[in-house]
Design an enzyme around this catalytic site. Structure first.
Site, PDB file in Angstrom:
ATOM      1  N   TRP A  38       0.853  -1.201   0.000  1.00 10.10           N
ATOM      2  CA  TRP A  38       0.000   0.000   0.000  1.00 10.10           C
ATOM      3  C   TRP A  38       0.883   1.244   0.000  1.00 10.10           C
ATOM      4  O   TRP A  38       0.580   2.234  -0.643  1.00 10.10           O
ATOM      5  CB  TRP A  38      -0.906   0.034   1.237  1.00 10.10           C
ATOM      6  CG  TRP A  38      -2.252  -0.588   1.048  1.00 10.10           C
ATOM      7  CD1 TRP A  38      -2.681  -1.774   1.542  1.00 10.10           C
ATOM      8  CD2 TRP A  38      -3.370  -0.033   0.317  1.00 10.10           C
ATOM      9  NE1 TRP A  38      -3.985  -1.998   1.167  1.00 10.10           N
ATOM     10  CE2 TRP A  38      -4.442  -0.942   0.419  1.00 10.10           C
ATOM     11  CE3 TRP A  38      -3.573   1.155  -0.406  1.00 10.10           C
ATOM     12  CZ2 TRP A  38      -5.689  -0.716  -0.174  1.00 10.10           C
ATOM     13  CZ3 TRP A  38      -4.822   1.384  -0.994  1.00 10.10           C
ATOM     14  CH2 TRP A  38      -5.855   0.456  -0.875  1.00 10.10           C
ATOM     15  N   TRP A  96     -17.197  21.737   2.007  1.00  8.00           N
ATOM     16  CA  TRP A  96     -16.822  21.337   3.369  1.00  8.00           C
ATOM     17  C   TRP A  96     -17.082  22.455   4.345  1.00  8.00           C
ATOM     18  O   TRP A  96     -16.991  23.626   3.998  1.00  8.00           O
ATOM     19  CB  TRP A  96     -15.331  20.961   3.411  1.00  8.00           C
ATOM     20  CG  TRP A  96     -14.968  19.859   2.477  1.00  8.00           C
ATOM     21  CD1 TRP A  96     -14.239  19.972   1.328  1.00  8.00           C
ATOM     22  CD2 TRP A  96     -15.324  18.481   2.596  1.00  8.00           C
ATOM     23  NE1 TRP A  96     -14.127  18.753   0.720  1.00  8.00           N
ATOM     24  CE2 TRP A  96     -14.778  17.814   1.475  1.00  8.00           C
ATOM     25  CE3 TRP A  96     -16.053  17.730   3.524  1.00  8.00           C
ATOM     26  CZ2 TRP A  96     -14.939  16.452   1.263  1.00  8.00           C
ATOM     27  CZ3 TRP A  96     -16.207  16.376   3.312  1.00  8.00           C
ATOM     28  CH2 TRP A  96     -15.650  15.748   2.192  1.00  8.00           C
ATOM     29  N   TRP A 129     -11.287  17.531   4.626  1.00  8.67           N
ATOM     30  CA  TRP A 129     -10.268  16.510   4.931  1.00  8.67           C
ATOM     31  C   TRP A 129      -8.851  17.080   4.875  1.00  8.67           C
ATOM     32  O   TRP A 129      -7.937  16.563   5.526  1.00  8.67           O
ATOM     33  CB  TRP A 129     -10.415  15.303   3.992  1.00  8.67           C
ATOM     34  CG  TRP A 129     -10.248  15.621   2.525  1.00  8.67           C
ATOM     35  CD1 TRP A 129     -11.213  16.004   1.656  1.00  8.67           C
ATOM     36  CD2 TRP A 129      -9.024  15.602   1.766  1.00  8.67           C
ATOM     37  NE1 TRP A 129     -10.690  16.221   0.410  1.00  8.67           N
ATOM     38  CE2 TRP A 129      -9.343  15.977   0.443  1.00  8.67           C
ATOM     39  CE3 TRP A 129      -7.692  15.305   2.064  1.00  8.67           C
ATOM     40  CZ2 TRP A 129      -8.393  16.069  -0.572  1.00  8.67           C
ATOM     41  CZ3 TRP A 129      -6.737  15.388   1.054  1.00  8.67           C
ATOM     42  CH2 TRP A 129      -7.088  15.761  -0.241  1.00  8.67           C
ATOM     43  N   TRP A 138      -6.131   9.774   3.570  1.00  5.50           N
ATOM     44  CA  TRP A 138      -7.187  10.786   3.814  1.00  5.50           C
ATOM     45  C   TRP A 138      -8.146  10.839   2.634  1.00  5.50           C
ATOM     46  O   TRP A 138      -9.352  10.948   2.799  1.00  5.50           O
ATOM     47  CB  TRP A 138      -6.580  12.173   4.097  1.00  5.50           C
ATOM     48  CG  TRP A 138      -6.283  12.341   5.563  1.00  5.50           C
ATOM     49  CD1 TRP A 138      -5.083  12.118   6.185  1.00  5.50           C
ATOM     50  CD2 TRP A 138      -7.210  12.693   6.602  1.00  5.50           C
ATOM     51  NE1 TRP A 138      -5.210  12.329   7.538  1.00  5.50           N
ATOM     52  CE2 TRP A 138      -6.496  12.688   7.819  1.00  5.50           C
ATOM     53  CE3 TRP A 138      -8.551  13.032   6.620  1.00  5.50           C
ATOM     54  CZ2 TRP A 138      -7.111  12.996   9.043  1.00  5.50           C
ATOM     55  CZ3 TRP A 138      -9.166  13.341   7.828  1.00  5.50           C
ATOM     56  CH2 TRP A 138      -8.448  13.318   9.023  1.00  5.50           C
TER      57      TRP A 138
HETATM   58  P1  FAD Z   1       1.901  -1.947  10.146  1.00  4.68           P
HETATM   59  O1  FAD Z   1       0.468  -2.245  10.213  1.00  4.68           O
HETATM   60  O2  FAD Z   1       2.839  -2.857  10.853  1.00  4.68           O
HETATM   61  O3  FAD Z   1       2.284  -1.905   8.587  1.00  4.68           O
HETATM   62  C1  FAD Z   1       3.657  -1.907   8.162  1.00  4.68           C
HETATM   63  C2  FAD Z   1       3.935  -0.720   7.283  1.00  4.68           C
HETATM   64  O4  FAD Z   1       3.146  -0.781   6.106  1.00  4.68           O
HETATM   65  C3  FAD Z   1       3.600   0.619   7.907  1.00  4.68           C
HETATM   66  O5  FAD Z   1       4.601   1.038   8.795  1.00  4.68           O
HETATM   67  C4  FAD Z   1       3.481   1.499   6.665  1.00  4.68           C
HETATM   68  O6  FAD Z   1       4.722   1.866   6.164  1.00  4.68           O
HETATM   69  C5  FAD Z   1       2.821   0.544   5.671  1.00  4.68           C
HETATM   70  N1  FAD Z   1       1.362   0.724   5.697  1.00  4.68           N
HETATM   71  C6  FAD Z   1       0.479   0.077   6.490  1.00  4.68           C
HETATM   72  N2  FAD Z   1      -0.785   0.465   6.204  1.00  4.68           N
HETATM   73  C7  FAD Z   1      -0.677   1.389   5.221  1.00  4.68           C
HETATM   74  C8  FAD Z   1      -1.623   2.169   4.504  1.00  4.68           C
HETATM   75  N3  FAD Z   1      -2.943   2.086   4.701  1.00  4.68           N
HETATM   76  N4  FAD Z   1      -1.158   3.035   3.591  1.00  4.68           N
HETATM   77  C9  FAD Z   1       0.170   3.162   3.332  1.00  4.68           C
HETATM   78  N5  FAD Z   1       1.098   2.429   3.981  1.00  4.68           N
HETATM   79  C10 FAD Z   1       0.692   1.567   4.898  1.00  4.68           C
HETATM   80  N6  FAD Z   1       0.956   5.631   7.089  1.00  4.68           N
HETATM   81  C11 FAD Z   1       2.137   6.230   7.019  1.00  4.68           C
HETATM   82  O7  FAD Z   1       3.165   5.556   6.915  1.00  4.68           O
HETATM   83  N7  FAD Z   1       2.253   7.599   7.063  1.00  4.68           N
HETATM   84  C12 FAD Z   1       1.166   8.400   7.191  1.00  4.68           C
HETATM   85  O8  FAD Z   1       1.302   9.617   7.223  1.00  4.68           O
HETATM   86  C13 FAD Z   1      -0.114   7.776   7.289  1.00  4.68           C
HETATM   87  N8  FAD Z   1      -1.229   8.529   7.443  1.00  4.68           N
HETATM   88  C14 FAD Z   1      -2.457   7.897   7.518  1.00  4.68           C
HETATM   89  C15 FAD Z   1      -3.611   8.670   7.616  1.00  4.68           C
HETATM   90  C16 FAD Z   1      -4.861   8.065   7.706  1.00  4.68           C
HETATM   91  C17 FAD Z   1      -6.103   8.920   7.771  1.00  4.68           C
HETATM   92  C18 FAD Z   1      -4.955   6.668   7.696  1.00  4.68           C
HETATM   93  C19 FAD Z   1      -6.297   5.992   7.781  1.00  4.68           C
HETATM   94  C20 FAD Z   1      -3.818   5.884   7.584  1.00  4.68           C
HETATM   95  C21 FAD Z   1      -2.561   6.482   7.479  1.00  4.68           C
HETATM   96  N9  FAD Z   1      -1.380   5.711   7.340  1.00  4.68           N
HETATM   97  C22 FAD Z   1      -0.172   6.350   7.229  1.00  4.68           C
HETATM   98  C23 FAD Z   1      -1.448   4.258   7.147  1.00  4.68           C
HETATM   99  C24 FAD Z   1      -1.347   3.400   8.426  1.00  4.68           C
HETATM  100  O9  FAD Z   1      -2.276   3.855   9.361  1.00  4.68           O
HETATM  101  C25 FAD Z   1       0.047   3.421   9.032  1.00  4.68           C
HETATM  102  O10 FAD Z   1       1.001   3.097   8.069  1.00  4.68           O
HETATM  103  C26 FAD Z   1       0.165   2.405  10.162  1.00  4.68           C
HETATM  104  O11 FAD Z   1      -0.826   2.620  11.133  1.00  4.68           O
HETATM  105  C27 FAD Z   1       1.531   2.502  10.799  1.00  4.68           C
HETATM  106  O12 FAD Z   1       1.625   1.597  11.848  1.00  4.68           O
HETATM  107  P2  FAD Z   1       2.641   0.386  11.797  1.00  4.68           P
HETATM  108  O13 FAD Z   1       3.978   0.921  11.423  1.00  4.68           O
HETATM  109  O14 FAD Z   1       2.490  -0.371  13.051  1.00  4.68           O
HETATM  110  O15 FAD Z   1       2.071  -0.415  10.532  1.00  4.68           O
END
Ligand code: FAD
Length: 449
Positions: free
Chosen positions: A265, A293, A346, A369
């Site tokens: 992702w 908005w 947003w 977002w």
């Molecule tokens: P894990 O669940 O262990 O996943 C491993 C890695 O996969 C993450 O560290 C990240 O690099 C990637 N990843 C996981 N989910 C996503 C996703 N949906 N989209 C893109 N990459 C993903 N992630 C960010 O890295 N930076 C942000 O600024 C960010 N903003 C977000 C804003 C919103 C509104 C939402 C809903 C999600 C956002 N995310 C963002 C995605 C996700 O929430 C985080 O990557 C995740 O919670 C990070 O926790 P973790 O490192 O334990 O992830």
């Protein structure tokens, strides 16, 4: 190791969001040549001056990571050149002070970084210095995973399928950094206060993930009360961990590719930002630009401070404010609440997350977002509205997460809900329908638990 002299011809490796001395593609390339490598990092005033908080924990994290890298380089007789200023101006000085033969970087895909790198490239070219760049931040970049007709994917599932089909073991090979660094001692290393910042007490988990977490991820990923996700976001953001190493681990630990999908992702949104940089300014789908908005500052403040009267939303915002992290499930709930319950732009929420998240990534933050707001490429339909109470029941059934962050929940001090769920739902449907020129869908189809 070449001995120190400002006039020793060097290759400069310029660190940016790749803060590690191992399995770093550009650094491996730089150290593989005949010339000794001078490692450089620039604290960019263009970026630092935009940060709102003097104790921004990300600056502290970069600073302490650089100190560790410096120690490792010193152990082999070298050092790290750390400078502070506007990159082009800093580079003018570096060209004066050192005999720079070549500059090596890793690609950075964000619009600001692309402009910065172009400006530095032009400056170097004028001095006859070549700049070479490697792919390091992602496994596949730009158009490497694209549709058969060469167009970029805008839907995740087929992108992921093609990503997997494209992957070979060569893509995941660690890159070997050899100890071909310039032997020298740096006269200075700016302190946090020299940079205009101060330390923050937030502690950042280490850059490791266990096979067990990856294996159990499907069961644990949606439960905010436990550490069921890797917390590697900040390390991926600043490059203190290698994406190739994580993909190798994901493949070795689990057959189901569920955690791997999360890493992909990240690459999906990186290529969306690369191909469609307009997303930084507004919706991926232009028709959403007409949604009117609300810009209610009072309600926005209540959301940022965790005072909406919806416990799971408030818990998430308080976790973010206190730790710089928020669980993914709760990011979805809090973001959805801002957009759909409060009908607030947003872009305001995106900016607030950008300010607070340690793992803030322009591509992922914007992509997610836009997913929540329904304005994105592969987004949740605008008429789906999370019900925060049902979400809480499902993912924090015992209320453990909520009580951790909202201890006053059962006291009279806890605020009443800022808005009624049904009223809010009707309002946002109207706003979307008017903006998009469509009929509002029937309520029964529109509630997601
Ligand atoms: P894990 O669940 O262990 O996943 C491993 C890695 O996969 C993450 O560290 C990240 O690099 C990637 N990843 C996981 N989910 C996503 C996703 N949906 N989209 C893109 N990459 C993903 N992630 C960010 O890295 N930076 C942000 O600024 C960010 N903003 C977000 C804003 C919103 C509104 C939402 C809903 C999600 C956002 N995310 C963002 C995605 C996700 O929430 C985080 O990557 C995740 O919670 C990070 O926790 P973790 O490192 O334990 O992830």
């Amino acid at each position: 190791m070449a001995s120190r002299s400002a006039r020793t011809p060097v290759r400069v490796f310029w660190f940016r969001r790749d803060l590690r001395l191992h399995d770093n593609r550009g650094l491996a390339f730089a150290t593989s040549g005949d010339l000794p490598v001078l490692p450089l990092f620039i604290f960019d005033t263009g970026i630092l001056s935009k940060l709102e908080d003097r104790d921004d924990a990300r600056v502290g994290f970069i600073h302490s990571t650089l100190l560790e890298m410096r120690e490792a380089l010193k152990a082999s007789g070298s050092d790290l050149l750390v400078l502070h200023g506007k990159p082009v101006e800093v580079w003018k000085k570096v060209l004066k002070d050192y005999d720079v033969q070549e500059v090596v970087i890793n690609h950075d895909y964000e619009p600001y970084a692309r402009d910065r790198d172009r400006a530095v490239y032009d400056l170097l070219s004028k001095s006859g210095v070549a700049m070479k760049s490697s792919k390091d931040h992602v496994v596949f970049e730009k158009a490497e995973v694209s549709k058969d007709d060469g167009k970029p994917y805008t839907v995740f599932t087929p992108y992921f399928r093609k990503w997997l089909a494209t992957l070979t073991s060569d893509d995941l090979k660690p890159s070997k950094v050899v100890s071909n660094f310039l032997e020298w001692t740096a006269p200075t290393f700016p302190s946090l206060s020299d940079l205009g910042f101060e330390a923050n007490a937030i502690s950042i988990p280490g850059a490791s993930v266990t096979p067990k977490l990856i294996k159990n991820y499907e069961e644990t990923r949606n439960l905010p009360a436990i550490t069921g996700t890797s917390r590697l976001g900040v390390h991926l953001r600043f490059g203190t961990v290698s994406i190739r190493e994580l993909v190798r681990k994901a493949k070795a630990a689990a057959k189901d590719d569920i955690w791997l999908k999360e890493l992909v992702w990240r690459e999906f949104f990186t290529q969306i930002l690369w191909h469609f940089p307009h997303v930084v300014k507004g919706p991926f789908r232009p028709e959403y630009a007409s949604v009117a908005w609300r810009h209610d500052e009072k309600e926005f403040m209540a959301w940022t401070e965790g005072r909406t009267g919806y416990p799971i939303v408030d818990a998430g915002m308080r976790e973010l404010n206190a730790t710089g992290f928020m669980h993914n499930r709760v990011r979805m709930i809090t973001a959805s609440f801002l957009v759909k319950h409060l009908a607030i732009d947003w872009k305001w929420g995106e900016a607030y997350f950008a300010r607070r998240l340690l793992d803030f990534e322009l591509a992922s933050n914007n992509g997610n977002w836009q997913w929540v707001a329904g304005t994105g490429c592969d987004a949740a339909p605008y008429f789906r509205v999370f019900n925060p109470q049902l979400q809480q029941k499902k993912f924090d059934a015992e209320g453990e997460y909520v009580k951790r962050w909202v201890p006053e929940i059962e006291t009279p001090h806890y605020p009443k809900p800022i808005v009624d769920h049904v009223v809010a739902r009707t309002r946002i449907m109207k706003l979307y329908s008017t903006g998009l020129g469509r009929k509002a869908p029937a309520p029964s189809k529109s509630v997601r638990s």
